[in-house]
Design a protein around this motif. Sequence first.
Motif, PDB file in Angstrom:
ATOM      1  N   GLY A  71       0.664  -1.356  -0.127  1.00 46.94           N
ATOM      2  CA  GLY A  71       0.115   0.050  -0.015  1.00 46.94           C
ATOM      3  C   GLY A  71       1.003   1.118  -0.002  1.00 46.94           C
TER       4      GLY A  71
ATOM      5  N   THR B 143      -5.526   7.579  -8.144  1.00 46.97           N
ATOM      6  CA  THR B 143      -6.868   7.304  -7.647  1.00 46.97           C
ATOM      7  C   THR B 143      -8.109   8.370  -8.061  1.00 46.97           C
ATOM      8  OG1 THR B 143      -7.054   8.376  -5.490  1.00 46.97           O
ATOM      9  CG2 THR B 143      -5.725   6.481  -5.365  1.00 46.97           C
TER      10      THR B 143
ATOM     11  N   ALA C 274     -12.709   6.936  -1.965  1.00 49.10           N
ATOM     12  CA  ALA C 274     -12.666   5.526  -1.537  1.00 49.10           C
ATOM     13  C   ALA C 274     -11.323   4.805  -2.126  1.00 49.10           C
ATOM     14  CB  ALA C 274     -14.039   5.024  -2.195  1.00 49.10           C
ATOM     15  N   GLU C 275     -11.197   5.139  -3.275  1.00 53.15           N
ATOM     16  CA  GLU C 275      -9.901   4.447  -4.129  1.00 53.15           C
ATOM     17  C   GLU C 275      -8.764   5.084  -2.998  1.00 53.15           C
ATOM     18  OE1 GLU C 275     -11.382   4.409  -8.521  1.00 53.15           O
ATOM     19  OE2 GLU C 275      -9.218   5.002  -8.145  1.00 53.15           O
TER      20      GLU C 275
ATOM     21  N   VAL D 163      -8.385   5.830   0.019  1.00 47.59           N
ATOM     22  CA  VAL D 163      -8.281   5.100   1.194  1.00 47.59           C
ATOM     23  C   VAL D 163      -8.070   3.843   1.066  1.00 47.59           C
ATOM     24  CG1 VAL D 163      -9.730   4.363   3.139  1.00 47.59           C
ATOM     25  CG2 VAL D 163      -9.849   6.795   2.354  1.00 47.59           C
ATOM     26  N   GLU D 164      -8.540   2.929   0.075  1.00 46.34           N
ATOM     27  CA  GLU D 164      -8.086   1.808  -0.131  1.00 46.34           C
ATOM     28  C   GLU D 164      -6.722   1.411  -0.424  1.00 46.34           C
ATOM     29  OE1 GLU D 164     -10.653  -0.139  -3.115  1.00 46.34           O
ATOM     30  OE2 GLU D 164     -12.195   0.449  -2.134  1.00 46.34           O
ATOM     31  N   SER D 165      -6.059   2.350  -0.910  1.00 45.08           N
ATOM     32  CA  SER D 165      -4.781   2.124  -1.507  1.00 45.08           C
ATOM     33  C   SER D 165      -3.773   2.627  -0.484  1.00 45.08           C
ATOM     34  CB  SER D 165      -4.169   3.252  -2.576  1.00 45.08           C
ATOM     35  OG  SER D 165      -4.064   4.631  -2.086  1.00 45.08           O
TER      36      SER D 165
ATOM     37  N   ARG E 279      -2.295   0.539   6.625  1.00 49.12           N
ATOM     38  CA  ARG E 279      -2.646   1.115   7.936  1.00 49.12           C
ATOM     39  C   ARG E 279      -1.715   1.211   8.974  1.00 49.12           C
ATOM     40  NH1 ARG E 279      -8.330  -1.112   8.270  1.00 49.12           N
ATOM     41  NH2 ARG E 279      -8.852  -1.815   6.292  1.00 49.12           N
TER      42      ARG E 279
ATOM     43  N   ARG F 249      -3.988   4.542   8.278  1.00 51.15           N
ATOM     44  CA  ARG F 249      -3.868   5.250   7.164  1.00 51.15           C
ATOM     45  C   ARG F 249      -3.552   6.668   7.311  1.00 51.15           C
ATOM     46  NH1 ARG F 249      -8.821   2.433   6.961  1.00 51.15           N
ATOM     47  NH2 ARG F 249      -8.732   0.729   5.419  1.00 51.15           N
TER      48      ARG F 249
ATOM     49  N   LEU G 288     -14.833   6.432   5.608  1.00 50.38           N
ATOM     50  CA  LEU G 288     -14.222   5.382   4.797  1.00 50.38           C
ATOM     51  C   LEU G 288     -13.083   4.698   5.664  1.00 50.38           C
ATOM     52  CD1 LEU G 288     -13.812   7.545   1.371  1.00 50.38           C
ATOM     53  CD2 LEU G 288     -15.453   5.402   1.842  1.00 50.38           C
TER      54      LEU G 288
END
Length: 485
Positions: free
Chosen positions: A2, A54, A58-59, A61-63, A66, A68, A90
Amino acid sequence: MGADIGVTGLAVMGANLARNLARNGFRVALHNRTVAKTDALINSYGSEGEFVRTETLAELVESLERPRRVLIMVKAGGPVDAVIDELTPLLDAGDIIIDAGNSFYEETRRREADLRQKGLHFVGVGVSGGEEGALNGPSIMPGGSQESYQSLGPMLEKIAASYNGEPCCAWVGTDGAGHYVKMVHNGIEYADMQVIGEAYDLMRSLAGIEPAQQAKVFREWNTTDLASYLIEITSEVLEQEDELTGRPLVDVIVDAAGQKGTGRWTAISGLEVGSAVTTIAESVFARSISSQRELRKITRDVFPAGVNQAVSAQEFYGTKESQQDFVEDIRKALYASKLVSYAQGFDMLTAAGAEYGWSLDMRTIASLWRAGCIIRADLLDTIMRAYETEGETPANLLLAPEFTEAISECLPAWRRVVAAAATYGVPAPVFSSSLAYYDSLRADRLPAALTQGLRDYFGAHTYQRIDKPGTFHTRWSEDRTETEV
Ligand code: NDP
């Protein structure tokens, strides 16, 4: 793997901070409301480091790894709340939202309290140094929880400016402390520029020293105690010729100074925490007056400039010898006013620390401003020394030995310059008000005693006596005898 950090808001500041992070080896996820800006950044600078493109929050955060870390660099005010509102659902407990824009510290305090309730860290970070600083190393003043700094600090310290190998980044205090310290930095910056402006104006109006010649004077001053970035760039601006007219550029620039609000916030906060930041407030008002161009024009017609006075001033200060003396007097007046301005700024930080429960370390704050930011100056080392001796923190910087010595050395010149400005009608609001601040602090008795008498007369506001404890009132409208209340 990530990304280490996400940056949302890729206008000039966000883009440059993202590039700075990537150049320093961090994997940076990028997001901007308008996707074209994300693509433009990747197209132009994608090779500088590892970027993750991104399109939605949402994208983004997903990338991220942690916990984050999402750095917001959008327009201050409502947009920051809008982004936080979209981000919050999110994220998970322990994640960190960073606002590195120029947010008002009260808003940072509010946001931090809200997000803390939700288990998130919110870190208001003061960033100084403009676009160039953001890219190559700004001065960074993070607030928020100490815990969040453990995760964020090493990253911010790596991208910050450094001074003698030390990063110009350190945790300054909880919740809005970072944005507060940055705000005071900006207030001091207003005063720094105003005193430079007053020195220029006096040299020009009273001694007839033209901008190109003054550029040399400022260059010379930059080798003295005044050495600083702003003095350095003053010589560059003053020697610049206008391409169109061949005149000094400073003569074709409209004399109305803009402001974005941080100086005003500093002055307001000074009033709120009861700290007399007169130099900063005067500098803000000086910009306000400069912008009242229509009023200035009408007033000029009613009260024309004192031509005769100006001529006699030139006769007096324009001869070579007196000119040299006058320039040296002005340098000292500038330095003394600058010392007062910093003394006030740090006094305000002390008052705000007490008001908001921040344990601000003044030496650390001074150290953060030594590189990367606009007010970087040799004086900051002097300030650090003033706060060095443990247990002997001066009640006001003016009382630190190096300050006391410098003020005493500058005092006669400072008084001569303020007197000359008043005599010949050249406005020098900060030179004058900083001298009045010094004189007020050292006065044996202030006319505040009379103010108290008047307040008691018309409003029964009471007063204290110098010779016995208690609170008193004189029955002004009756027999004028005194009662203890
Ligand atoms: P701007 O202040 O001009 O803000 C533009 C950015 O905000 C764009 O990315 C824009 O997205 C985004 N934005 C605006 N409204 C919204 C919204 N409602 N929702 C989501 N995104 C939004 O950018 P700067 O880079 O000049 O400044 C960023 C911050 O840094 C500001 O707080 C500013 O005061 C501060 N700053 C600090 C300086 C310093 O020296 N420290 C110098 C200059 C600025 P879009 O592209 O989609 O419009």
